[in-house]
Design a protein around this motif. Structure first.
Motif, mmCIF file in Angstrom:
data_model
loop_
_atom_site.group_PDB
_atom_site.id
_atom_site.type_symbol
_atom_site.label_atom_id
_atom_site.label_comp_id
_atom_site.label_asym_id
_atom_site.label_seq_id
_atom_site.Cartn_x
_atom_site.Cartn_y
_atom_site.Cartn_z
ATOM 1 N N UNK A 104 43.715 30.983 18.998
ATOM 2 C CA UNK A 104 42.371 31.186 18.456
ATOM 3 C C UNK A 104 42.387 32.439 17.584
ATOM 4 N N UNK A 105 43.400 32.536 16.744
ATOM 5 C CA UNK A 105 43.629 33.731 15.943
ATOM 6 C C UNK A 105 44.846 34.455 16.492
ATOM 7 N N UNK A 106 45.268 35.542 15.843
ATOM 8 C CA UNK A 106 46.480 36.219 16.299
ATOM 9 C C UNK A 106 46.298 36.981 17.608
ATOM 10 N N UNK A 107 45.066 37.339 17.978
ATOM 11 C CA UNK A 107 44.848 38.161 19.161
ATOM 12 C C UNK A 107 44.137 37.406 20.285
ATOM 13 N N UNK A 108 44.034 36.099 20.190
ATOM 14 C CA UNK A 108 43.270 35.332 21.178
ATOM 15 C C UNK A 108 43.893 33.953 21.339
ATOM 16 N N UNK A 109 43.863 33.413 22.558
ATOM 17 C CA UNK A 109 44.411 32.075 22.814
ATOM 18 C C UNK A 109 43.735 31.477 24.039
ATOM 19 N N UNK A 110 43.734 30.155 24.097
ATOM 20 C CA UNK A 110 43.245 29.457 25.288
ATOM 21 C C UNK A 110 44.416 28.708 25.914
ATOM 22 N N UNK A 111 44.383 28.615 27.238
ATOM 23 C CA UNK A 111 45.489 28.024 27.992
ATOM 24 C C UNK A 111 44.907 26.998 28.960
ATOM 25 N N UNK A 112 45.561 25.844 29.062
ATOM 26 C CA UNK A 112 45.196 24.816 30.041
ATOM 27 C C UNK A 112 46.443 24.444 30.831
ATOM 28 N N UNK A 113 46.299 24.470 32.155
ATOM 29 C CA UNK A 113 47.386 24.093 33.054
ATOM 30 C C UNK A 113 46.820 23.047 33.999
ATOM 31 N N UNK A 114 47.465 21.870 34.056
ATOM 32 C CA UNK A 114 46.949 20.773 34.870
ATOM 33 C C UNK A 114 47.169 20.976 36.364
ATOM 34 N N UNK A 115 48.316 21.494 36.751
ATOM 35 C CA UNK A 115 48.606 21.669 38.177
ATOM 36 C C UNK A 115 49.499 22.886 38.361
ATOM 37 N N UNK A 144 43.876 17.477 44.351
ATOM 38 C CA UNK A 144 44.088 16.871 45.666
ATOM 39 C C UNK A 144 45.376 17.346 46.331
ATOM 40 N N UNK A 145 46.332 17.846 45.566
ATOM 41 C CA UNK A 145 47.642 18.216 46.109
ATOM 42 C C UNK A 145 47.794 19.719 46.329
ATOM 43 N N UNK A 146 46.696 20.429 46.606
ATOM 44 C CA UNK A 146 46.684 21.863 46.896
ATOM 45 C C UNK A 146 47.101 22.711 45.702
ATOM 46 N N UNK A 147 46.890 22.214 44.509
ATOM 47 C CA UNK A 147 47.142 22.979 43.304
ATOM 48 C C UNK A 147 45.815 23.171 42.576
ATOM 49 N N UNK A 148 45.865 23.955 41.512
ATOM 50 C CA UNK A 148 44.681 24.207 40.706
ATOM 51 C C UNK A 148 44.880 23.656 39.302
ATOM 52 N N UNK A 149 43.795 23.169 38.720
ATOM 53 C CA UNK A 149 43.757 22.875 37.288
ATOM 54 C C UNK A 149 43.037 24.076 36.668
ATOM 55 N N UNK A 150 43.695 24.769 35.735
ATOM 56 C CA UNK A 150 43.191 26.039 35.228
ATOM 57 C C UNK A 150 42.969 25.949 33.728
ATOM 58 N N UNK A 151 41.826 26.449 33.277
ATOM 59 C CA UNK A 151 41.533 26.621 31.860
ATOM 60 C C UNK A 151 41.087 28.067 31.680
ATOM 61 N N UNK A 152 41.721 28.788 30.768
ATOM 62 C CA UNK A 152 41.360 30.193 30.594
ATOM 63 C C UNK A 152 41.479 30.619 29.150
ATOM 64 N N UNK A 153 40.768 31.672 28.833
ATOM 65 C CA UNK A 153 40.795 32.295 27.505
ATOM 66 C C UNK A 153 41.338 33.705 27.686
ATOM 67 N N UNK A 154 42.338 34.042 26.887
ATOM 68 C CA UNK A 154 42.924 35.383 26.909
ATOM 69 C C UNK A 154 42.812 36.021 25.539
ATOM 70 N N UNK A 155 42.644 37.346 25.534
ATOM 71 C CA UNK A 155 42.636 38.058 24.254
ATOM 72 C C UNK A 155 43.386 39.370 24.448
ATOM 73 N N UNK A 156 43.849 39.924 23.350
ATOM 74 C CA UNK A 156 44.569 41.196 23.401
ATOM 75 C C UNK A 156 43.574 42.309 23.705
ATOM 76 N N UNK A 157 43.985 43.274 24.524
ATOM 77 C CA UNK A 157 43.122 44.377 24.919
ATOM 78 C C UNK A 157 42.727 45.192 23.674
#
Length: 159
Positions: A104-115, A144-157
């Motif tokens: 989302x630009x050079x200093x920002x990104x979004x991440x999706x992890x299914x499990x 259902x299998x004791x894992x997480x589906x994660x969606x997050x937004x990260x940016x540079x400090x």
């Protein structure tokens, strides 16, 4: 012995022979299931569980190592740019090979992890914060299998 079996077989009617052949085929299928397929499926499940535990242990060890290194020098002022490549590299190192990263630009990104295991995710996020990234948003859903589906937004400090 074989002659006795052949004579016994010849004394059976055609209908009995067909029924016996069906019975032998069903017995062979059950034995194949019990001797080959079930043990292989159990071994595969066990291997998947051990792999998940190993990924969690590796992420925790790397987080402890990063925490020890971060305690001496402190976190950096800002993450290396572009952050999506840095996130992709560290996610692969933490064992999240299926992570989808969108810049989302050079200093920002979004991440999706299914499990992913919760311990591994939060240890990895701790490392990201030490590397100078800030979590802007985080959504986690239990699978259902004791894992997480994660969606997050990260940016540079500081950006």
């Amino acid at each position: 012995m074989i002659a006795t079996l052949v004579q016994w077989w010849r004394l059976r009617s055609e209908r009995e022979r067909v029924l016996l052949l069906v019975m032998f085929a069903l017995v062979a299928l059950v034995l194949l299931w019990l001797i080959v397929i079930r043990p292989l499926a159990d071994a595969l499940d066990s291997a998947k569980q051990r792999h998940g535990e190993a990924v969690s242990a590796l992420a925790e060890a790397r987080a402890r190592m990063g925490a020890a290194a971060g305690a001496s020098g402190g976190p950096t002022a800002s993450a290396p740019l572009p952050v999506d490549s840095h996130i992709g590299r560290t996610a692969a190192e933490a064992g999240f090979t299926g992570a989808r990263i969108v810049a989302r630009g050079p200093a920002r990104a979004s991440v999706s992890i299914d499990a992913a295991r919760p311990q591994a995710v939060f240890a990895w996020l701790g490392r990201m914060e030490q590397d100078g990234l800030v979590v802007e948003s985080l959504r986690a859903r239990a699978n259902d299998d004791r894992t997480l589906a994660v969606e997050l937004e990260l940016k540079a400090r500081g950006r």
